[in-house]
Enzyme design. Structure first.
Site, mmCIF file in Angstrom:
data_model
loop_
_atom_site.group_PDB
_atom_site.id
_atom_site.type_symbol
_atom_site.label_atom_id
_atom_site.label_comp_id
_atom_site.label_asym_id
_atom_site.label_seq_id
_atom_site.Cartn_x
_atom_site.Cartn_y
_atom_site.Cartn_z
ATOM 1 N N SER A 51 4.418 -1.535 4.082
ATOM 2 C CA SER A 51 4.458 -2.867 4.698
ATOM 3 C C SER A 51 4.487 -3.952 3.623
ATOM 4 O O SER A 51 3.840 -3.820 2.586
ATOM 5 C CB SER A 51 3.207 -3.107 5.546
ATOM 6 O OG SER A 51 3.111 -2.147 6.553
ATOM 7 N N GLU A 111 -10.130 -1.317 5.011
ATOM 8 C CA GLU A 111 -8.932 -1.431 5.840
ATOM 9 C C GLU A 111 -9.308 -1.407 7.317
ATOM 10 O O GLU A 111 -8.786 -2.152 8.123
ATOM 11 C CB GLU A 111 -7.975 -0.278 5.523
ATOM 12 C CG GLU A 111 -6.694 -0.310 6.328
ATOM 13 C CD GLU A 111 -5.759 0.862 6.000
ATOM 14 O OE1 GLU A 111 -4.565 0.720 6.226
ATOM 15 O OE2 GLU A 111 -6.234 1.909 5.532
ATOM 16 N N GLN A 126 0.828 -1.211 0.000
ATOM 17 C CA GLN A 126 0.000 0.000 0.000
ATOM 18 C C GLN A 126 0.859 1.255 0.000
ATOM 19 O O GLN A 126 1.664 1.448 0.904
ATOM 20 C CB GLN A 126 -0.888 -0.014 1.244
ATOM 21 C CG GLN A 126 -1.705 1.246 1.432
ATOM 22 C CD GLN A 126 -2.681 1.127 2.595
ATOM 23 O OE1 GLN A 126 -3.229 0.064 2.823
ATOM 24 N NE2 GLN A 126 -2.886 2.209 3.302
ATOM 25 N N GLY A 127 0.682 2.088 -0.995
ATOM 26 C CA GLY A 127 1.468 3.318 -1.103
ATOM 27 C C GLY A 127 0.592 4.532 -0.855
ATOM 28 O O GLY A 127 0.292 5.292 -1.786
ATOM 29 N N GLU A 156 -6.223 8.104 17.763
ATOM 30 C CA GLU A 156 -6.791 9.458 17.914
ATOM 31 C C GLU A 156 -7.754 9.763 16.748
ATOM 32 O O GLU A 156 -8.838 10.318 16.954
ATOM 33 C CB GLU A 156 -5.674 10.515 17.942
ATOM 34 C CG GLU A 156 -4.785 10.477 19.176
ATOM 35 C CD GLU A 156 -3.682 9.423 19.093
ATOM 36 O OE1 GLU A 156 -3.598 8.719 18.056
ATOM 37 O OE2 GLU A 156 -2.903 9.290 20.058
HETATM 38 C C1 LIG Z 1 3.598 -0.800 11.389
HETATM 39 C C2 LIG Z 1 3.085 0.204 10.404
HETATM 40 C C3 LIG Z 1 2.773 -0.206 9.114
HETATM 41 C C4 LIG Z 1 2.305 0.716 8.200
HETATM 42 N N1 LIG Z 1 2.055 0.285 6.908
HETATM 43 C C5 LIG Z 1 1.679 1.192 5.969
HETATM 44 C C6 LIG Z 1 1.542 0.796 4.600
HETATM 45 O O1 LIG Z 1 1.732 -0.364 4.237
HETATM 46 N N2 LIG Z 1 1.220 1.731 3.692
HETATM 47 C C7 LIG Z 1 0.980 3.026 4.037
HETATM 48 O O2 LIG Z 1 0.645 3.809 3.165
HETATM 49 N N3 LIG Z 1 1.121 3.449 5.315
HETATM 50 C C8 LIG Z 1 1.478 2.549 6.290
HETATM 51 N N4 LIG Z 1 1.646 2.960 7.587
HETATM 52 C C9 LIG Z 1 1.497 4.373 7.894
HETATM 53 C C10 LIG Z 1 0.292 4.678 8.768
HETATM 54 O O3 LIG Z 1 -0.897 4.546 8.047
HETATM 55 C C11 LIG Z 1 0.506 6.084 9.295
HETATM 56 O O4 LIG Z 1 1.606 6.017 10.187
HETATM 57 C C12 LIG Z 1 -0.690 6.637 10.024
HETATM 58 O O5 LIG Z 1 -1.708 6.889 9.116
HETATM 59 C C13 LIG Z 1 -0.361 7.902 10.818
HETATM 60 O O6 LIG Z 1 0.267 8.847 10.024
HETATM 61 P P1 LIG Z 1 1.653 9.554 10.462
HETATM 62 O O7 LIG Z 1 2.590 8.447 10.884
HETATM 63 O O8 LIG Z 1 2.057 10.439 9.352
HETATM 64 O O9 LIG Z 1 1.322 10.355 11.750
HETATM 65 P P2 LIG Z 1 0.671 11.816 11.840
HETATM 66 O O10 LIG Z 1 -0.525 11.870 10.936
HETATM 67 O O11 LIG Z 1 1.744 12.833 11.630
HETATM 68 O O12 LIG Z 1 0.169 11.839 13.319
HETATM 69 C C14 LIG Z 1 1.028 12.105 14.417
HETATM 70 C C15 LIG Z 1 0.173 12.126 15.687
HETATM 71 O O13 LIG Z 1 -0.837 13.146 15.576
HETATM 72 C C16 LIG Z 1 -2.131 12.584 15.755
HETATM 73 N N5 LIG Z 1 -3.090 13.225 14.857
HETATM 74 C C17 LIG Z 1 -2.926 13.482 13.537
HETATM 75 N N6 LIG Z 1 -4.041 14.062 13.031
HETATM 76 C C18 LIG Z 1 -4.934 14.160 14.065
HETATM 77 C C19 LIG Z 1 -6.248 14.664 14.182
HETATM 78 N N7 LIG Z 1 -6.895 15.174 13.130
HETATM 79 N N8 LIG Z 1 -6.838 14.615 15.404
HETATM 80 C C20 LIG Z 1 -6.211 14.086 16.486
HETATM 81 N N9 LIG Z 1 -4.955 13.599 16.433
HETATM 82 C C21 LIG Z 1 -4.316 13.636 15.238
HETATM 83 C C22 LIG Z 1 -1.990 11.128 15.382
HETATM 84 O O14 LIG Z 1 -2.992 10.336 15.986
HETATM 85 C C23 LIG Z 1 -0.592 10.828 15.915
HETATM 86 O O15 LIG Z 1 -0.648 10.537 17.285
HETATM 87 C C24 LIG Z 1 2.134 2.066 8.554
HETATM 88 C C25 LIG Z 1 2.442 2.484 9.857
HETATM 89 C C26 LIG Z 1 2.927 1.579 10.775
HETATM 90 C C27 LIG Z 1 3.276 2.056 12.142
#
Ligand SMILES: Cc1cc2nc3c(=O)[nH]c(=O)nc-3n(C[C@H](O)[C@H](O)[C@H](O)COP(=O)(O)OP(=O)(O)OC[C@H]3O[C@@H](n4cnc5c(N)ncnc54)[C@H](O)[C@@H]3O)c2cc1C
Length: 418
Positions: A179, A266, A144-145, A396
């Site tokens: 992933s 998802e 997934q990208g 969150e």
């Molecule tokens: C093990 C793992 C596997 C993954 N696999 C994939 C994959 O295969 N493909 C892919 O595309 N992505 C993947 N991801 C990415 C995952 O979907 C993102 O990490 C997730 O969507 C959060 O985005 P971010 O890490 O950019 O955090 P951010 O969006 O920057 O968030 C940082 C913090 O702010 C909080 N926050 C952000 N916005 C809000 C809001 N509106 N209200 C309240 N709190 C908020 C979040 O809850 C978090 O605590 C993976 C992540 C992990 C950890």
């Protein structure tokens, strides 16, 4: 009295769909018979999904092919697309039967539960005819990208770009946390194809072939080492990667609609099954503690009682969701929906990881296997459970969804996140 709470046999709670009527009972009997004849003895107790280091990898893939040939793959898809058109209840029954036979239900992973339904809902007849059989056969394995370095929860802020040249889309940019990159032959990618657009408009949903990736191929994976020491995911770089326009699902610039379908699946798809794996882990922990004579300790018993209560709660909420789905109703605005389920299992897994390591004590600090550098089971589940509240939409963000859609609270002033 002493072991009353935890002397239950080490069998996960099954038969969630036991009273679902004669047709479902018939299906259960038919599938049970098939499984009796075909379930591979050497895969008893083996876990799925497979990790990149699993010694059972090849056998699991072969078992998946047996299931696919017998029509037990992508079973929720309509029969016209190679599925079996099973209802949520029948799928729960199937899961129970796999579980009773103690063999893994090999699936086509996110291709089956997210990309496939998106293609079925939004693809052209030609796209369905080309992509769907390849998912069922296992030729197309998807990663997934979606996420980018500065665009995770707020997915619509993505910056990876695509422009049309002839009958191709040329992609440049970076994704992160990909992933399962190591087994992927395809990737479903969100790309901004209208440079003048913002937020949800101007995005396209593209299926990118990624098999022979590496420097100079247009798509390059750079593995990221995780807490567990494994590299289950990678950063993905696109440099003039060329993809046929045929691979754009839905219309060009109209990919957000397709994305919403994908995200819905998802979030929802662990709802009725999550408790099964946790029950297995729970009983494995009980057995280990029993063998050390720890079960009479009241502190141990209290922690185990807490964990079992949570597992039962997950089972019942799964049943509630199943009942809603079985009645053909949309669960998204109900108290039991994909978001509440996700919060429950991901927060439980983190807490159980802590409890298990705590109860195992110093033994939990050694790997318990002879492979140097590899973690023991409880260490690994503790470390990997940390990420459950992040991937697939953070806890969150799920709480925001519940606040808005279930409780009817005012919307947060932001774009639509994940
Ligand atoms: C093990 C793992 C596997 C993954 N696999 C994939 C994959 O295969 N493909 C892919 O595309 N992505 C993947 N991801 C990415 C995952 O979907 C993102 O990490 C997730 O969507 C959060 O985005 P971010 O890490 O950019 O955090 P951010 O969006 O920057 O968030 C940082 C913090 O702010 C909080 N926050 C952000 N916005 C809000 C809001 N509106 N209200 C309240 N709190 C908020 C979040 O809850 C978090 O605590 C993976 C992540 C992990 C950890």
């Amino acid at each position: 009295m002493q072991n009353r709470v935890i002397s239950r046999p080490p069998v996960p709670p099954t038969e969630v769909a036991v009273n679902a009527g004669p047709e479902v009972a018939r299906f259960r009997q038919e599938f049970r018979e098939w499984l009796k004849q075909h379930a591979p003895a050497d895969l008893r107790g083996v876990a799925w999904p497979v990790s990149e280091h699993s010694p059972h990898r090849q056998r699991l893939l072969e078992w998946g092919n047996v299931l696919a040939e017998a029509g037990y793959m992508c079973v929720a898809w309509p029969t016209e697309y190679g599925g079996r058109g099973l209802s949520p209840t029948e799928i729960a029954v199937m899961n129970e039967e796999f579980d009773s036979a103690n063999v893994p239900r090999v699936t086509r992973g996110r291709a089956e539960t997210t990309v496939g339904p998106a293609i079925i809902a939004h693809g052209s007849p030609e796209q369905k005819a080309y992509f769907l059989p390849r998912i069922i056969s296992g030729e197309h394995v998807y990663s997934q990208g979606f996420s980018e370095p500065n665009s995770g929860s707020d997915l619509a802020s993505l910056r990876t770009s695509g422009f049309v040249e002839g009958d191709e889309l040329v992609i440049n940019g970076q994704k992160v946390w990909t992933s399962g990159y190591y087994e992927a032959t395809m990737m479903f990618v969100l790309v901004r194809t209208d440079p003048d657009s913002s937020r949800h408009s101007g995005i396209s949903y593209v299926l990118v072939p990624v098999k022979d990736n590496g420097p100079g191929t247009g798509v390059e994976f750079r593995p990221i080492r995780q807490l567990t020491g494994k590299s289950g995911f990678a950063e993905t770089f696109f440099e003039d990667a060329r993809v046929p326009l045929f691979n754009v699902i839905g219309q060009l610039n109209d990919g957000w609609r397709v994305t919403v379908t994908t995200l819905g699946h998802e979030r929802g798809n662990r709802a009725t099954t999550a408790h099964v794996g946790y029950a297995r882990d729970f009983w494995a922990l009980v057995e280990q503690l029993r063998s050390r004579g720890d079960l009479s300790n009241p502190v141990v018993r209290e922690k185990l009682a807490w964990a079992w209560t949570q597992i039962e709660t997950m089972r019942f909420s799964g049943l509630q969701l199943l009942a809603t789905l079985a009645a053909g109703q949309d669960a998204s605005s109900r108290a039991e929906n994909g978001s509440s389920t996700k919060i429950r299992w991901s927060e439980y897994a983190r807490r159980f990881g802590e409890i298990a390591l705590d109860l195992i004590g110093p033994d939990g600090l050694t790997s318990g296997n002879s492979n140097p550098g590899r973690l023991g089971h409880w260490q690994e589940s503790f470390l990997s459970s940390r990420s459950g509240t992040i991937w697939g939409g953070t806890a969150e963000v799920q709480r925001n969804i519940i606040a808005e859609r279930v409780l009817g609270m005012p919307k947060e002033n932001r774009g639509q996140g994940r």
